[in-house]
Design a protein around this motif. Sequence first.
Motif, PDB file in Angstrom:
ATOM      1  N   VAL A   1       0.827  -1.203   0.000  1.00  0.00           N
ATOM      2  CA  VAL A   1       0.000   0.000   0.000  1.00  0.00           C
ATOM      3  C   VAL A   1       0.861   1.254   0.000  1.00  0.00           C
ATOM      4  O   VAL A   1       0.602   2.205  -0.718  1.00  0.00           O
ATOM      5  CB  VAL A   1      -0.973  -0.001   1.194  1.00  0.00           C
ATOM      6  CG1 VAL A   1      -1.840   1.241   1.189  1.00  0.00           C
ATOM      7  CG2 VAL A   1      -1.855  -1.238   1.148  1.00  0.00           C
TER       8      VAL A   1
ATOM      9  N   MET B   1      -6.229  -3.536  -1.779  1.00  0.00           N
ATOM     10  CA  MET B   1      -7.141  -2.397  -1.699  1.00  0.00           C
ATOM     11  C   MET B   1      -8.416  -2.775  -0.980  1.00  0.00           C
ATOM     12  O   MET B   1      -9.133  -1.918  -0.482  1.00  0.00           O
ATOM     13  CB  MET B   1      -7.480  -1.911  -3.105  1.00  0.00           C
ATOM     14  CG  MET B   1      -6.367  -1.126  -3.756  1.00  0.00           C
ATOM     15  SD  MET B   1      -6.814  -0.652  -5.410  1.00  0.00           S
ATOM     16  CE  MET B   1      -8.180   0.443  -5.062  1.00  0.00           C
TER      17      MET B   1
ATOM     18  N   ALA C   1      -8.984  -1.485   2.466  1.00  0.00           N
ATOM     19  CA  ALA C   1      -9.161  -0.050   2.685  1.00  0.00           C
ATOM     20  C   ALA C   1     -10.422   0.190   3.496  1.00  0.00           C
ATOM     21  O   ALA C   1     -11.456  -0.423   3.248  1.00  0.00           O
ATOM     22  CB  ALA C   1      -9.249   0.670   1.350  1.00  0.00           C
TER      23      ALA C   1
ATOM     24  N   ALA D   1     -10.693  -0.030  -9.334  1.00  0.00           N
ATOM     25  CA  ALA D   1      -9.756   1.028  -8.968  1.00  0.00           C
ATOM     26  C   ALA D   1      -9.805   2.172  -9.973  1.00  0.00           C
ATOM     27  O   ALA D   1      -9.622   3.335  -9.616  1.00  0.00           O
ATOM     28  CB  ALA D   1      -8.345   0.455  -8.879  1.00  0.00           C
TER      29      ALA D   1
END
Lengths: 193, 348
Positions: free
Chosen positions: A20, A185, A188, B136
Amino acid sequence: MTEYALILLSTILVNNFVLVKFLGLCPFMGVSRKLETAMGMALATTFVLTLSSVFSYLVNQYILAPLGLEYMRTIMFILVIAVVVQFTEMVVHKTSPLLYNVLGIFLPLITTNCAVLGVALLNVQEQNNFIQSLFYGFGASVGFSMVLVLFSAMRERITAADVPEVFQGSSIALITAGIMSLAFMGFAGLIKV
Amino acid sequence: MADSRAVKSLRSSPHLKQSVTVAQIMRNVVFALIPVCAWSVYAFGFSVLLLLATTTLVCMLSEAMFCRISGRTSSLGDWSIVITGLLLGLTLPPGFPLWMAAVAAFVAVGLGKALFGGLGYNVMNPALVGRAFVQAAFPVAITTWSPPFLPGRFTELIPSTLTAPFMMPEPIDAWIDQKSIDAFSGATPLALQKFEQVSTPLTELLTGTVSGSAGETSAIIILLGGIYLAARRMMDWRLPVGVMLGAVIVSLPFWLLDAARYPDPLFVLLSGGLMLAAVFMVSDMVASPVTPLGVWVYALFIGMLTVVIRLFGGLTEGVMYAILLGNAISPLISLVTQPKVFGERNKS
């Protein structure tokens, strides 16, 4: 107690230093070819990172801050890290000559692992106290170790794969790391920091 | 006088009745996926048909192109790329712009599969690599949902479907308001549960009359497809069962503690993409471990992580990331859970 658990969770998963924050990529690529070396490197880095995180906090708090020498922070931290690495190298050399040989150049290279310096500097930036620095450094190194070991198992599998010639070696490894980073991700927002 | 008919031909092992080829298995997975696709097209209309066609065609074209560039024989014949295309399409919102779907399909085949050397070598599920990439890249478009069973869904498209390449899709709220009789909040059952603690009736989840990704439709149809594959031994039944078990193990204690805040385990199982993922994505033969213990570890990990991300993460649905992370740890699981070789002695 919850606070420390959150720091650990945050540094291991949500703000993983490799996937990250993109720190410490050189050892991540360099020693991940084999599972055994990756595990050795993971252990050595965990040791160094946790110690240097604490020591750099002490140096900053009790030497640099009282003397008003904060501008010396980066260079002092590098010095602290180098000392800890040297100490680790001596320990590994004595206790496990095999691991010492396997790790080779990568052991002294922990000094230049940007994750180690990154943790030391982030500790100051986030104004962590002694215990928080300890957990922050430990969590960061566990996160680093975890993805390093996972990644090396994946790379062992990829070596058997029929990768097109131009993508063999580091390029497919970087691509794999990128996809892993995409997967991370998903963590998150797990902790609101 | 020996009777020649009494002589039985003896053969040494293996006694295989028939060999199952990769193409046969993959073709049957496609058969199992067809009802899911059909119901999705029926529920969301013509847009989903175009979406599925786009992802599948782009996947096939990309595969053909990569095979040509790398000088391999074309692997279109093994049907696996059709599965990738269909699954990718099913994970996208019904009104997802077609050009973005094409990007997702190209990335899925390129980054997810071709660069690793094609089928059998990919470390992650290609369809989910494509899905994670567009999640994303286009975070707004991929969370724009439209309700099912709109009037006129077979005569006109959801406005965002035909967005020109490299353009932002236009908002579809006004179009939905004009179409639907009830007010549509734009939230999926998972989002409703997570942010407003409103649970959707289980019958609606079972039959798939809820909004969500194209494939988040009827749990019953998906399960039937899974049972078909498991019965024909073309899928390891432990994988989907393990995922569901993992999801229940994590969600049950929270639901017992605070039933008003946390969803009940049945809702967890039936809502979102969990069912589709458990049956068709976790059971991907390439990226899952093969050791007996490893299969359970892998499946339970994915199920548990899905619920953790759903309950505590910033996203409403975590199954995609859970599977990608499961794929990432799968080589290590395989290494750690090697069964003992017969006759092996303990190292002492």
